[in-house]
Write a protein that holds these residues in place. Structure first.
Motif, PDB file in Angstrom:
ATOM      1  N   GLU A   1       4.990  70.078 -93.798  1.00  0.00           N
ATOM      2  CA  GLU A   1       3.594  69.645 -93.647  1.00  0.00           C
ATOM      3  C   GLU A   1       3.298  68.457 -94.569  1.00  0.00           C
ATOM      4  O   GLU A   1       2.674  67.470 -94.159  1.00  0.00           O
ATOM      5  CB  GLU A   1       2.640  70.792 -93.944  1.00  0.00           C
ATOM      6  CG  GLU A   1       1.185  70.385 -93.819  1.00  0.00           C
ATOM      7  CD  GLU A   1       0.208  71.510 -94.095  1.00  0.00           C
ATOM      8  OE1 GLU A   1      -0.983  71.303 -93.843  1.00  0.00           O
ATOM      9  OE2 GLU A   1       0.628  72.593 -94.565  1.00  0.00           O
ATOM     10  N   LYS A   2       3.736  68.552 -95.800  1.00  0.00           N
ATOM     11  CA  LYS A   2       3.492  67.484 -96.771  1.00  0.00           C
ATOM     12  C   LYS A   2       4.128  66.171 -96.305  1.00  0.00           C
ATOM     13  O   LYS A   2       3.507  65.104 -96.393  1.00  0.00           O
ATOM     14  CB  LYS A   2       4.059  67.902 -98.133  1.00  0.00           C
ATOM     15  CG  LYS A   2       3.744  66.983 -99.265  1.00  0.00           C
ATOM     16  CD  LYS A   2       4.265  67.573-100.565  1.00  0.00           C
ATOM     17  CE  LYS A   2       3.930  66.716-101.749  1.00  0.00           C
ATOM     18  NZ  LYS A   2       4.444  67.276-102.994  1.00  0.00           N
ATOM     19  N   ALA A   3       5.346  66.241 -95.799  1.00  0.00           N
ATOM     20  CA  ALA A   3       6.032  65.040 -95.306  1.00  0.00           C
ATOM     21  C   ALA A   3       5.303  64.445 -94.110  1.00  0.00           C
ATOM     22  O   ALA A   3       5.128  63.225 -94.021  1.00  0.00           O
ATOM     23  CB  ALA A   3       7.478  65.369 -94.942  1.00  0.00           C
ATOM     24  N   ALA A   4       4.857  65.297 -93.199  1.00  0.00           N
ATOM     25  CA  ALA A   4       4.166  64.809 -91.999  1.00  0.00           C
ATOM     26  C   ALA A   4       2.851  64.123 -92.355  1.00  0.00           C
ATOM     27  O   ALA A   4       2.546  63.033 -91.852  1.00  0.00           O
ATOM     28  CB  ALA A   4       3.921  65.965 -91.035  1.00  0.00           C
ATOM     29  N   VAL A   5       2.083  64.732 -93.230  1.00  0.00           N
ATOM     30  CA  VAL A   5       0.801  64.140 -93.639  1.00  0.00           C
ATOM     31  C   VAL A   5       1.047  62.823 -94.372  1.00  0.00           C
ATOM     32  O   VAL A   5       0.391  61.809 -94.099  1.00  0.00           O
ATOM     33  CB  VAL A   5      -0.015  65.128 -94.511  1.00  0.00           C
ATOM     34  CG1 VAL A   5      -1.230  64.448 -95.125  1.00  0.00           C
ATOM     35  CG2 VAL A   5      -0.441  66.340 -93.688  1.00  0.00           C
TER      36      VAL A   5
ATOM     37  N   ALA B   1       9.405  70.276 -84.356  1.00  0.00           N
ATOM     38  CA  ALA B   1       8.161  70.706 -83.707  1.00  0.00           C
ATOM     39  C   ALA B   1       7.056  70.910 -84.745  1.00  0.00           C
ATOM     40  O   ALA B   1       5.904  70.505 -84.532  1.00  0.00           O
ATOM     41  CB  ALA B   1       8.397  71.981 -82.907  1.00  0.00           C
ATOM     42  N   ALA B   2       7.404  71.509 -85.879  1.00  0.00           N
ATOM     43  CA  ALA B   2       6.421  71.720 -86.948  1.00  0.00           C
ATOM     44  C   ALA B   2       5.955  70.378 -87.508  1.00  0.00           C
ATOM     45  O   ALA B   2       4.766  70.177 -87.757  1.00  0.00           O
ATOM     46  CB  ALA B   2       7.016  72.580 -88.066  1.00  0.00           C
ATOM     47  N   PHE B   3       6.891  69.451 -87.704  1.00  0.00           N
ATOM     48  CA  PHE B   3       6.536  68.127 -88.211  1.00  0.00           C
ATOM     49  C   PHE B   3       5.536  67.460 -87.281  1.00  0.00           C
ATOM     50  O   PHE B   3       4.500  66.964 -87.726  1.00  0.00           O
ATOM     51  CB  PHE B   3       7.784  67.246 -88.358  1.00  0.00           C
ATOM     52  CG  PHE B   3       7.491  65.888 -88.926  1.00  0.00           C
ATOM     53  CD1 PHE B   3       7.566  65.665 -90.284  1.00  0.00           C
ATOM     54  CD2 PHE B   3       7.125  64.836 -88.100  1.00  0.00           C
ATOM     55  CE1 PHE B   3       7.270  64.416 -90.821  1.00  0.00           C
ATOM     56  CE2 PHE B   3       6.828  63.585 -88.622  1.00  0.00           C
ATOM     57  CZ  PHE B   3       6.909  63.369 -89.988  1.00  0.00           C
ATOM     58  N   TYR B   4       5.813  67.456 -85.984  1.00  0.00           N
ATOM     59  CA  TYR B   4       4.920  66.792 -85.032  1.00  0.00           C
ATOM     60  C   TYR B   4       3.570  67.490 -84.927  1.00  0.00           C
ATOM     61  O   TYR B   4       2.544  66.840 -84.738  1.00  0.00           O
ATOM     62  CB  TYR B   4       5.585  66.648 -83.665  1.00  0.00           C
ATOM     63  CG  TYR B   4       6.524  65.478 -83.622  1.00  0.00           C
ATOM     64  CD1 TYR B   4       6.068  64.185 -83.859  1.00  0.00           C
ATOM     65  CD2 TYR B   4       7.879  65.654 -83.364  1.00  0.00           C
ATOM     66  CE1 TYR B   4       6.925  63.104 -83.841  1.00  0.00           C
ATOM     67  CE2 TYR B   4       8.744  64.572 -83.339  1.00  0.00           C
ATOM     68  CZ  TYR B   4       8.266  63.301 -83.574  1.00  0.00           C
ATOM     69  OH  TYR B   4       9.112  62.231 -83.560  1.00  0.00           O
ATOM     70  N   ARG B   5       3.562  68.793 -85.076  1.00  0.00           N
ATOM     71  CA  ARG B   5       2.287  69.527 -85.069  1.00  0.00           C
ATOM     72  C   ARG B   5       1.432  69.107 -86.266  1.00  0.00           C
ATOM     73  O   ARG B   5       0.241  68.806 -86.134  1.00  0.00           O
ATOM     74  CB  ARG B   5       2.535  71.043 -85.086  1.00  0.00           C
ATOM     75  CG  ARG B   5       1.263  71.870 -84.960  1.00  0.00           C
ATOM     76  CD  ARG B   5       1.515  73.369 -84.961  1.00  0.00           C
ATOM     77  NE  ARG B   5       1.980  73.832 -86.261  1.00  0.00           N
ATOM     78  CZ  ARG B   5       3.222  74.224 -86.536  1.00  0.00           C
ATOM     79  NH1 ARG B   5       4.156  74.236 -85.626  1.00  0.00           N
ATOM     80  NH2 ARG B   5       3.560  74.624 -87.750  1.00  0.00           N
ATOM     81  N   HIS B   6       2.051  69.029 -87.447  1.00  0.00           N
ATOM     82  CA  HIS B   6       1.327  68.613 -88.653  1.00  0.00           C
ATOM     83  C   HIS B   6       0.924  67.134 -88.586  1.00  0.00           C
ATOM     84  O   HIS B   6      -0.137  66.761 -89.076  1.00  0.00           O
ATOM     85  CB  HIS B   6       2.160  68.879 -89.906  1.00  0.00           C
ATOM     86  CG  HIS B   6       2.357  70.330 -90.185  1.00  0.00           C
ATOM     87  ND1 HIS B   6       1.315  71.215 -90.363  1.00  0.00           N
ATOM     88  CD2 HIS B   6       3.485  71.069 -90.313  1.00  0.00           C
ATOM     89  CE1 HIS B   6       1.782  72.425 -90.593  1.00  0.00           C
ATOM     90  NE2 HIS B   6       3.103  72.368 -90.568  1.00  0.00           N
TER      91      HIS B   6
END
Length: 190
Positions: free
Chosen positions: A128-132, A171-176
Motif C-alpha cells: 500500500e505504501k509503495a502504491a500511494v 492486484a493489491a498494488f493496483y487496488r491501492h
C-alpha cells in the motif's frame, strides 16, 4: 564592526520557507541513506523535506489537488523525487520482508510461502505504501512537466518494481493505486 548572527535553518524555514538548495540536499541525503540500507534515517530525512514544503503545493488526502499557479517547479520536482524514493524504500523493505518470510518457512513451497505473505500485515502495508508513494510521485512529475525526464524515470522504475511482484501482490498494488488516485484526487491533474 558587529558580527551578524547566523540564521539557523529552522529560523530561515519559518521566515521564508526552505531554500531550494537545502531541500535538494535533504532529498539527496535521504537517497544516500537509502542506498546505504538505512531506511529509517532515509524516511526521517524525507519527512523533514516534506514538512519544509508549503502545504499549498502538496496533494492532501481527500483535498483539492495543488493549483499549478501556486507551485514552484523546483518544489514539484523535489516532491516527485521524494515520493519516488518513499516508494523505493517500501519496495526494498517488501523484498526484505518476503525474504525473511521465506527463511521462516524453509520447508514450504513457493506457492505456500506466497499464501503466507498474502496474509502478512507488514507485506500488505508495504505494498500500500509503495502504491500511494508512486501515485503521488507520478502526479507531482506530471504537474512539473508532462513530458519530463523525471516522469520517464519514474515509469521505468515503477515497471521494474512491478515485474518483481506476483499476481496477488500486483492486484493489491493496483487496488491501492486506484484508491490513492481517488483519495488524493490526482486524476484532476492535467
Amino acid at each position: 564592526m558587529s558580527k551578524r548572527k547566523p540564521v539557523s535553518p529552522s529560523t530561515s524555514r519559518l521566515r521564508a520557507g526552505v531554500h531550494h538548495l537545502e531541500l535538494d540536499a535533504l532529498v539527496n541525503i535521504a537517497q544516500a541513506h537509502f542506498y546505504a540500507g538505512q531506511y529509517d534515517e532515509a524516511t526521517r530525512r524525507l519527512g523533514e523535506a516534506l514538512t519544509a514544503l508549503p502545504k499549498r503545493e502538496q496533494f492532501s488526502y481527500r483535498g483539492n489537488p495543488p493549483a499549478l499557479a501556486d507551485c514552484l517547479g523546483f518544489n514539484l520536482k523535489q516532491l516527485s523525487k521524494l515520493h519516488g524514493l518513499e516508494a523505493e524504500i517500501a519496495f526494498a523493505q517488501l523484498g526484505e520482508r518476503t525474504a525473511a518470510l521465506a527463511e521462516e518457512h524453509p520447508g514450504k513451497t513457493s506457492a505456500e510461502r506466497q499464501r503466507i505473505a498474502e496474509k502478512d500485515e507488514q507485506v500488505k502495508s508495504l505494498i500500500e505504501k509503495a502504491a500511494v508513494a508512486y501515485t503521488l510521485a507520478i502526479s507531482y512529475a506530471r504537474l512539473y512537466s508532462p513530458g519530463s525526464e523525471l516522469l520517464a524515470i519514474l515509469y521505468r522504475d515503477l515497471y521494474a518494481r512491478l515485474k518483481e511482484l506476483n499476481a496477488t501482490e500486483m492486484a493489491a498494488f493496483y487496488r491501492h493505486e486506484a484508491e490513492a488516485r481517488r483519495d488524493y484526487r490526482t486524476d484532476k491533474v492535467k
